[in-house]
Design a protein around this motif. Structure first.
Motif, PDB file in Angstrom:
ATOM      1  N   SER A  62      24.894  51.723  40.579  1.00 25.68           N
ATOM      2  CA  SER A  62      23.822  50.919  41.169  1.00 25.68           C
ATOM      3  C   SER A  62      24.402  49.703  41.905  1.00 25.68           C
ATOM      4  CB  SER A  62      22.882  50.455  40.061  1.00 25.68           C
ATOM      5  OG  SER A  62      21.977  49.481  40.545  1.00 25.68           O
ATOM      6  N   PRO A  63      23.707  49.243  42.971  1.00 27.12           N
ATOM      7  CA  PRO A  63      24.142  48.016  43.654  1.00 27.12           C
ATOM      8  C   PRO A  63      24.171  46.821  42.721  1.00 27.12           C
ATOM      9  CG  PRO A  63      22.553  49.205  45.020  1.00 27.12           C
ATOM     10  CD  PRO A  63      22.574  49.883  43.682  1.00 27.12           C
ATOM     11  N   GLU A  64      23.449  46.887  41.631  1.00 27.74           N
ATOM     12  CA  GLU A  64      23.490  45.800  40.657  1.00 27.74           C
ATOM     13  C   GLU A  64      24.814  45.786  39.905  1.00 27.74           C
ATOM     14  OE1 GLU A  64      20.145  47.037  38.438  1.00 27.74           O
ATOM     15  OE2 GLU A  64      18.709  45.811  39.556  1.00 27.74           O
ATOM     16  N   GLN A  65      25.516  46.925  39.928  1.00 27.50           N
ATOM     17  CA  GLN A  65      26.799  47.030  39.227  1.00 27.50           C
ATOM     18  C   GLN A  65      27.987  46.985  40.193  1.00 27.50           C
ATOM     19  OE1 GLN A  65      25.897  50.819  37.519  1.00 27.50           O
ATOM     20  NE2 GLN A  65      25.166  49.966  35.581  1.00 27.50           N
ATOM     21  N   ILE A  66      27.797  47.584  41.387  1.00 27.91           N
ATOM     22  CA  ILE A  66      28.879  47.684  42.371  1.00 27.91           C
ATOM     23  C   ILE A  66      28.413  47.069  43.692  1.00 27.91           C
ATOM     24  CG2 ILE A  66      30.360  49.270  43.669  1.00 27.91           C
ATOM     25  CD1 ILE A  66      30.156  51.218  41.369  1.00 27.91           C
ATOM     26  N   ARG A  67      29.190  46.146  44.212  1.00 30.23           N
ATOM     27  CA  ARG A  67      28.843  45.509  45.482  1.00 30.23           C
ATOM     28  C   ARG A  67      29.089  46.484  46.632  1.00 30.23           C
ATOM     29  NH1 ARG A  67      32.391  40.183  45.393  1.00 30.23           N
ATOM     30  NH2 ARG A  67      33.890  41.823  44.850  1.00 30.23           N
ATOM     31  N   LEU A  98      37.391  52.936  39.101  1.00 29.01           N
ATOM     32  CA  LEU A  98      36.557  51.829  38.625  1.00 29.01           C
ATOM     33  C   LEU A  98      37.297  50.984  37.589  1.00 29.01           C
ATOM     34  CD1 LEU A  98      33.111  53.662  38.314  1.00 29.01           C
ATOM     35  CD2 LEU A  98      33.798  51.989  40.052  1.00 29.01           C
ATOM     36  N   ARG A  99      38.140  51.644  36.776  1.00 28.44           N
ATOM     37  CA  ARG A  99      38.945  50.854  35.824  1.00 28.44           C
ATOM     38  C   ARG A  99      39.941  49.969  36.562  1.00 28.44           C
ATOM     39  NH1 ARG A  99      39.226  55.517  31.859  1.00 28.44           N
ATOM     40  NH2 ARG A  99      37.818  54.900  30.188  1.00 28.44           N
ATOM     41  N   ASP A 100      40.569  50.516  37.621  1.00 24.94           N
ATOM     42  CA  ASP A 100      41.531  49.717  38.387  1.00 24.94           C
ATOM     43  C   ASP A 100      40.851  48.524  39.052  1.00 24.94           C
ATOM     44  OD1 ASP A 100      43.495  51.475  37.684  1.00 24.94           O
ATOM     45  OD2 ASP A 100      43.411  52.646  39.550  1.00 24.94           O
ATOM     46  N   MET A 101      39.583  48.672  39.424  1.00 25.99           N
ATOM     47  CA  MET A 101      38.845  47.596  40.087  1.00 25.99           C
ATOM     48  C   MET A 101      38.209  46.638  39.089  1.00 25.99           C
ATOM     49  SD  MET A 101      36.994  49.946  43.011  1.00 25.99           S
ATOM     50  CE  MET A 101      36.100  48.565  43.712  1.00 25.99           C
ATOM     51  N   GLY A 102      38.365  46.923  37.799  1.00 25.53           N
ATOM     52  CA  GLY A 102      37.791  46.055  36.785  1.00 25.53           C
ATOM     53  C   GLY A 102      36.310  46.269  36.551  1.00 25.53           C
ATOM     54  N   LEU A 104      35.044  48.912  34.997  1.00 23.81           N
ATOM     55  CA  LEU A 104      34.922  49.539  33.678  1.00 23.81           C
ATOM     56  C   LEU A 104      35.987  48.962  32.769  1.00 23.81           C
ATOM     57  CD1 LEU A 104      34.365  53.342  34.521  1.00 23.81           C
ATOM     58  CD2 LEU A 104      32.664  51.688  33.714  1.00 23.81           C
ATOM     59  N   PRO A 105      35.742  48.913  31.487  1.00 27.47           N
ATOM     60  CA  PRO A 105      36.775  48.412  30.574  1.00 27.47           C
ATOM     61  C   PRO A 105      37.999  49.313  30.614  1.00 27.47           C
ATOM     62  CG  PRO A 105      34.971  49.464  29.361  1.00 27.47           C
ATOM     63  CD  PRO A 105      34.513  49.332  30.776  1.00 27.47           C
ATOM     64  N   PRO A 106      39.166  48.751  30.333  1.00 27.40           N
ATOM     65  CA  PRO A 106      40.396  49.559  30.385  1.00 27.40           C
ATOM     66  C   PRO A 106      40.351  50.706  29.375  1.00 27.40           C
ATOM     67  CG  PRO A 106      40.800  47.475  29.276  1.00 27.40           C
ATOM     68  CD  PRO A 106      39.424  47.378  29.868  1.00 27.40           C
ATOM     69  N   ARG A 107      41.155  51.723  29.647  1.00 31.48           N
ATOM     70  CA  ARG A 107      41.233  52.863  28.745  1.00 31.48           C
ATOM     71  C   ARG A 107      41.682  52.409  27.354  1.00 31.48           C
ATOM     72  NH1 ARG A 107      41.967  58.266  29.845  1.00 31.48           N
ATOM     73  NH2 ARG A 107      42.382  57.731  32.040  1.00 31.48           N
ATOM     74  N   PRO A 108      40.984  52.804  26.313  1.00 27.77           N
ATOM     75  CA  PRO A 108      41.395  52.388  24.978  1.00 27.77           C
ATOM     76  C   PRO A 108      42.748  52.987  24.621  1.00 27.77           C
ATOM     77  CG  PRO A 108      39.695  54.075  24.847  1.00 27.77           C
ATOM     78  CD  PRO A 108      39.806  53.680  26.278  1.00 27.77           C
ATOM     79  N   PRO A 109      43.495  52.277  23.812  1.00 29.12           N
ATOM     80  CA  PRO A 109      44.811  52.798  23.437  1.00 29.12           C
ATOM     81  C   PRO A 109      44.683  54.152  22.730  1.00 29.12           C
ATOM     82  CG  PRO A 109      44.156  51.004  21.978  1.00 29.12           C
ATOM     83  CD  PRO A 109      43.174  51.029  23.105  1.00 29.12           C
ATOM     84  N   LYS A 110      45.611  55.027  23.002  1.00 28.25           N
ATOM     85  CA  LYS A 110      45.586  56.367  22.418  1.00 28.25           C
ATOM     86  C   LYS A 110      45.777  56.269  20.908  1.00 28.25           C
ATOM     87  CE  LYS A 110      47.568  60.973  22.957  1.00 28.25           C
ATOM     88  NZ  LYS A 110      48.578  61.815  23.665  1.00 28.25           N
TER      89      LYS A 110
END
Length: 506
Positions: A62-67, A98-102, A104-110
């Protein structure tokens, strides 16, 4: 028609969503493939592209989440990925972007997978597979269909053992041979070595049934448990609690006579008394006796005063399973046949010669037969050390030692195959000989011998009242012992004010 997206158009799109306006798409002229999809359920940035003659849409958010600027950056990278042949931009690629752009939260540790969580997810994905209870019910239904009723009863008891309760609620797919072997070993270690062997012999065919092609989708079981076995038995003969070594005790002539005398004196329930007499004189196992059917008994036309018991395969051990359709016929001496004719009248409309007095449990069929265990219990109450099988061995031994009847002739009565190998094609398919002429002399000599012993023992019996009191006392002691209690004797049962009673034969 493509338009150059800007913040004003984005805000208008969000307002249209709030107003539940008609759905439409805004195609960005500044970034090929980027579009803003607007509808009553919300607005979403997406990237539309074609590859391999197929059209794909990758929704960003959504535009509310992504510019707007971020959406154009993602669309540009997606187009570059397609142009350079790096692969199709899919959901997995988008999440990484999206993770690289911040966004989404980073991938959790394995972390190491949690076995319980894996099982839970597998249960969700493979919903409908049998639990232990469902698999057990399905298998017992199959046993009831193809095996004898007594076999079904035996398997039902074994599969409801308390030791197996740890599997309740568990999918049978996850029960391993190690799990089953552990239970078998626990039973063996408790001293019930034969019981452990029997448990393994019931679990093996159950898993074979679960692994059949028609059941795999329901059970999830891929292979059987052919390697499941109990530990070897402890060397040497292990006496039972009563001091007997299994398979080595033979009922004496006195025990046989005493059993017959008590069975005929009227102290027992009439049907049970006749059942004991039939068992002693024919040497048959307790289950065929208890489940005997009225239709299997008739007059012996060639031998006036005699009767014939034509035992069908369903009443004989393993006969039905082997496909044996022959009858095992036993001539019934006049005195026994007279008692059986009275019992046939007493049975009334029941198809069983010895009807069940009352259903064992709620919902059970009222047209049942005598419980085989009732025969064992009455022998215990009578003080007889011999079991039903010991009485059978006693008949075989006494016929040979006291009456000098040849073993092959005794086999005509005791052996359901009457001494003929089970794989004898001539006997199974081309012979219909009941051999009654050979069996009558055996039954005549044996019944005369047994009744003489019964007359001798009958003279030693106390009065019916005293005998009934003693049997009732022993029954209470036996039942209370099974519950871990101890009976309190009264004046007539060996208490302080009681008088010595005449000892009963044992």
């Amino acid at each position: 028609m493509p338009v150059k997206l800007n913040e004003t158009l984005v805000k208008k799109a969000l307002a249209d969503v709030e107003a539940k306006a008609k759905a439409y798409d805004l195609i960005d002229a500044a970034c090929p493939g980027l579009l803003l999809r607007v509808g009553p359920k919300g607005a979403r940035f997406a990237y539309k592209y074609e590859t391999g003659h197929k059209t794909y849409r990758l929704t960003f958010g959504s535009p509310e989440q992504i510019r707007l600027s971020d959406a154009r950056l993602i669309a540009s990278d997606a187009r570059r990925r397609l142009t350079n042949g790096l692969g199709r931009p899919d959901e997995r690629w988008l999440i990484a972007k999206l993770r690289d752009m911040g966004k989404l939260p980073p991938r959790p540790p394995k972390r190491e997978p949690d076995p319980a969580e894996i099982e839970r997810v597998q249960d969700i994905l493979r919903s409908g597979e049998w639990t232990w209870e469902e698999a057990r019910a399905a298998y017992l239904a199959e046993v009831a269909r193809v095996r004898r009723a007594d076999t079904h009863t035996d398997y039902r008891k074994m599969l409801h053992m308390p030791e197996l309760s740890i599997f309740e609620g568990k999918r049978v797919r996850r029960i391993t041979i190690e799990d089953l072997a552990t239970i078998v070993y626990v039973v063996h270690a408790s001293g019930r070595e034969r019981h452990a062997e029997h448990l393994a012999s019931v679990l093996r065919p159950m898993w074979t049934f679960l692994s059949l092609h028609g059941n795999k989708k329901l059970s999830g079981v891929e292979t059987g448990m052919s390697m499941l076995k109990a530990p070897e038995r402890t060397p040497g003969d292990k006496p039972r609690a009563n001091g007997k070594v299994p398979g080595e005790y033979f009922a004496s002539a006195q025990e046989i006579g005493y059993t017959l005398a008590v069975a005929r004196c009227g102290v027992l329930e009439p049907s049970l008394g006749v059942a004991l007499e039939l068992m002693v004189l024919t040497g048959q196992r307790r289950r065929p006796i208890a489940s005997a059917e009225v239709a299997d008994f008739c007059d012996f036309a060639e031998q006036p005063g005699w009767g014939v018991w034509s035992m069908r395969p369903i009443h004989r051990k393993t006969a039905a399973k082997r496909g044996d359709k022959t009858l095992h016929c036993i001539p019934l001496p006049p005195e026994l046949w007279r008692r059986l004719r009275v019992q046939i009248e007493r049975a009334g409309d029941s198809r069983f010669l010895f009807p069940q007095v009352r259903p064992r449990r709620a919902g059970a069929s009222a047209d049942g037969h005598l419980s085989p265990a009732a025969i064992n219990h009455r022998l215990l109450d009578m003080g007889v050390r011999a079991s039903p099988h010991d009485l059978r061995r006693g008949l075989s031994s006494l016929c040979q030692t006291a009456l000098r009847i040849l073993p092959a002739t005794v086999e005509l009565i005791l052996d359901h195959n009457e001494g003929v190998p089970t794989d004898n094609v001539l006997e199974r398919h081309y012979t219909m000989d009941r051999r009654l002429d050979l069996k009558v002399p055996v039954m005549e000599a044996w019944s005369a011998f047994a009744y003489r012993q019964a007359d001798t023992e009958a003279a030693k019996l106390p009065s019916i009242e005293t005998l009934g009191t003693e049997l009732a006392r022993r029954r209470r002691e036996r039942e209370l012992a099974g519950k871990g209690k101890r009976a309190k004797p009264g004046p007539a049962e060996g208490g302080e004010d009681s008088k010595p009673e005449e000892a009963l034969a044992a």
